[in-house]
Design a protein around this motif. Structure first.
Motif, PDB file in Angstrom:
ATOM      1  N   GLY A 176       0.943  -1.319   0.071  1.00  0.00           N
ATOM      2  CA  GLY A 176       0.041  -0.042   0.066  1.00  0.00           C
ATOM      3  C   GLY A 176       0.774   1.097   0.061  1.00  0.00           C
ATOM      4  N   SER A 177       2.026   1.184   0.799  1.00  0.00           N
ATOM      5  CA  SER A 177       2.793   2.352   0.861  1.00  0.00           C
ATOM      6  C   SER A 177       3.689   2.784  -0.646  1.00  0.00           C
ATOM      7  CB  SER A 177       3.912   2.080   1.781  1.00  0.00           C
ATOM      8  OG  SER A 177       3.295   1.806   3.033  1.00  0.00           O
ATOM      9  N   LEU A 178       3.870   1.637  -1.275  1.00  0.00           N
ATOM     10  CA  LEU A 178       4.439   1.845  -2.717  1.00  0.00           C
ATOM     11  C   LEU A 178       3.465   2.682  -3.514  1.00  0.00           C
ATOM     12  CD1 LEU A 178       6.274  -1.457  -3.253  1.00  0.00           C
ATOM     13  CD2 LEU A 178       7.067   0.712  -2.630  1.00  0.00           C
ATOM     14  N   PHE A 179       2.131   2.232  -3.478  1.00  0.00           N
ATOM     15  CA  PHE A 179       1.106   2.778  -4.191  1.00  0.00           C
ATOM     16  C   PHE A 179       0.871   4.295  -3.743  1.00  0.00           C
ATOM     17  CE2 PHE A 179      -3.393   4.291  -4.587  1.00  0.00           C
ATOM     18  CZ  PHE A 179      -3.622   4.015  -6.002  1.00  0.00           C
ATOM     19  N   VAL A 180       0.976   4.315  -2.573  1.00  0.00           N
ATOM     20  CA  VAL A 180       0.827   5.948  -2.030  1.00  0.00           C
ATOM     21  C   VAL A 180       1.796   6.734  -2.484  1.00  0.00           C
ATOM     22  CG1 VAL A 180       0.633   7.536  -0.006  1.00  0.00           C
ATOM     23  CG2 VAL A 180      -0.618   5.274  -0.053  1.00  0.00           C
ATOM     24  N   ILE A 237       4.553   7.567   5.616  1.00  0.00           N
ATOM     25  CA  ILE A 237       4.454   6.362   5.562  1.00  0.00           C
ATOM     26  C   ILE A 237       4.884   5.256   6.541  1.00  0.00           C
ATOM     27  CG2 ILE A 237       4.808   4.276   3.861  1.00  0.00           C
ATOM     28  CD1 ILE A 237       3.897   6.117   1.458  1.00  0.00           C
ATOM     29  N   ILE A 238       6.412   5.597   6.581  1.00  0.00           N
ATOM     30  CA  ILE A 238       7.214   4.807   7.486  1.00  0.00           C
ATOM     31  C   ILE A 238       6.641   5.019   9.018  1.00  0.00           C
ATOM     32  CG2 ILE A 238       9.449   4.756   8.530  1.00  0.00           C
ATOM     33  CD1 ILE A 238      10.677   5.439   5.744  1.00  0.00           C
ATOM     34  N   VAL A 239       6.360   6.022   9.262  1.00  0.00           N
ATOM     35  CA  VAL A 239       6.006   6.585  10.823  1.00  0.00           C
ATOM     36  C   VAL A 239       4.497   5.559  10.896  1.00  0.00           C
ATOM     37  CG1 VAL A 239       4.911   8.128  12.454  1.00  0.00           C
ATOM     38  CG2 VAL A 239       6.960   8.660  10.769  1.00  0.00           C
ATOM     39  N   ASN A 240       3.777   5.622   9.882  1.00  0.00           N
ATOM     40  CA  ASN A 240       2.266   4.821  10.035  1.00  0.00           C
ATOM     41  C   ASN A 240       2.608   3.407  10.260  1.00  0.00           C
ATOM     42  OD1 ASN A 240      -0.250   6.296   9.616  1.00  0.00           O
ATOM     43  ND2 ASN A 240       1.164   7.568   8.659  1.00  0.00           N
ATOM     44  N   LEU A 241       3.647   2.904   9.560  1.00  0.00           N
ATOM     45  CA  LEU A 241       3.996   1.273   9.831  1.00  0.00           C
ATOM     46  C   LEU A 241       4.641   1.149  10.989  1.00  0.00           C
ATOM     47  CD1 LEU A 241       4.309  -1.305   8.284  1.00  0.00           C
ATOM     48  CD2 LEU A 241       6.451  -0.647   7.439  1.00  0.00           C
ATOM     49  N   ILE A 242       5.442   1.897  11.496  1.00  0.00           N
ATOM     50  CA  ILE A 242       5.953   1.947  12.801  1.00  0.00           C
ATOM     51  C   ILE A 242       4.721   2.030  13.854  1.00  0.00           C
ATOM     52  CG2 ILE A 242       7.404   3.034  14.629  1.00  0.00           C
ATOM     53  CD1 ILE A 242       9.141   3.843  12.444  1.00  0.00           C
TER      54      ILE A 242
END
Length: 335
Positions: free
Chosen positions: A36-40, A313-318
């Motif tokens: 999903g992050s790659l798409f965003v 995106i990275i923060v949301n994953l964390i």
């Protein structure tokens, strides 16, 4: 977060917290979030690319600089070919995506050097600023929550008032006030610059104060709900002290809404850093973005948009991982 116990017939269950966390096993969640992050990222870059390219004006004039006067058609054609501006817009877009996949963010129109050489030294100062601001915001929010929620009416009212006040303070105004009081008048901190931790404190506080008000407000609500739950009464009945109950039991249940807000806030902090970086004359992505927009340096502008989207995106994953640390029930698949 509220934990309510409901029963239907002989069995009872505890409802999972309402959060933005993805349900399921952590590896599967990380895989889904990564895709999903790659798409965003692709969507953010695509929208920014076409919006910036459709802005009126000729990029060649930016490349030539303000001192250029009546360049020849041959010169214009040569520059367009060098930067790929002679191609259709769709081909320019595909070339840009191909460069991104190879780690190439393009060449600055103004400085005539790779964008990474310009933005590379600016990334760390901005991330340090946003990271320390988040630490300060959470420290203040937790202090408000632990010291005032469930206390006397006077402390409750004081805590709510301070939270509303902090949430209402504009970041640029907080920065100016902190600068005047603690740097100019008292001389406790440097007025400007990037030299050491001391130069980072005031700009971080300027970003943290409004965010602390918002985090404290959402944490307060969850903390109040958790205080009246049966597990709290059980903990008190076992003889635990008030502070032990608050920190070991109640606080853990009250953190999830604040974590959700923090995931959004990191992206906001990186964006809002531009104001603070200007006030305190700091290096960072914010100042680079303003300069790039002013000079219409499209490659730098696109790169900053990409970096901010990647940080968000990275923060949301964390945060999704932290949900499982704070409340393991989030890992459970819903029945």
């Amino acid at each position: 977060m509220s934990t309510t116990t409901t029963s239907t017939g002989p069995t009872a269950h505890t409802e999972l917290p309402r959060t933005t966390a993805s349900k399921g096993a952590l590896p599967l969640v990380i895989l889904k979030r990564t895709l999903g992050s790659l798409f965003v990222l692709w969507a953010a870059v695509t929208v920014a690319f076409f919006v910036l390219r459709l802005v009126p004006g000729d990029p060649v004039k930016v490349i030539l600089g303000p001192n250029a006067s009546s360049p020849s058609p041959a010169t214009l054609a040569s520059i367009r070919e060098e930067f790929g501006l002679n191609q259709p817009l769709v081909l320019q877009y595909l070339d840009y995506l191909t460069g991104l996949l190879q780690g190439d963010l393009g060449t600055s129109y103004v400085f005539k050097v790779p964008v990474l050489e310009i933005l590379g030294p600016q990334i760390l100062p901005t991330l340090q600023l946003a990271g320390l601001a988040m630490v300060f915001a959470w420290a203040m929010a937790l202090a408000f929550t632990l010291l005032t929620v469930g206390r006397s009416p006077v402390l409750e009212a004081l805590g709510r008032s301070v939270e509303v006040l902090f949430a209402s303070v504009p970041q640029f105004w907080a920065g100016i006030v902190l600068l005047v009081i603690f740097a100019v008048v008292l001389g406790w901190f440097p007025v400007a610059g990037n030299d050491g931790f001391a130069a980072l404190v005031l700009p971080s506080l300027a970003l943290a104060i409004p965010l602390a008000g918002f985090i404290a407000q959402v944490t307060r609500t969850s903390f109040e709900e958790a205080l009246v739950q049966p597990f709290v009464l059980s903990a008190r009945a076992r003889g635990l002290s008030d502070w032990s109950v608050r920190i070991r039991h109640v606080l853990r249940h009250a953190l999830l809404p604040g974590l959700t807000l923090s995931a959004w806030a990191i992206g906001s902090l990186v964006s809002a850093a531009v104001v603070v970086e200007v006030i305190f004359a700091r290096q960072g992505l914010g100042r680079s973005l303003v300069d790039a927009i002013t000079s219409r340096d499209l490659p730098i502008t696109l790169a900053v948009v990409l970096i901010i989207a990647a940080v968000y995106i990275i923060v949301n994953l964390i945060v999704d991982v932290l949900y499982r640390v704070v409340d393991p029930r989030v890992q459970e698949e819903p029945a």
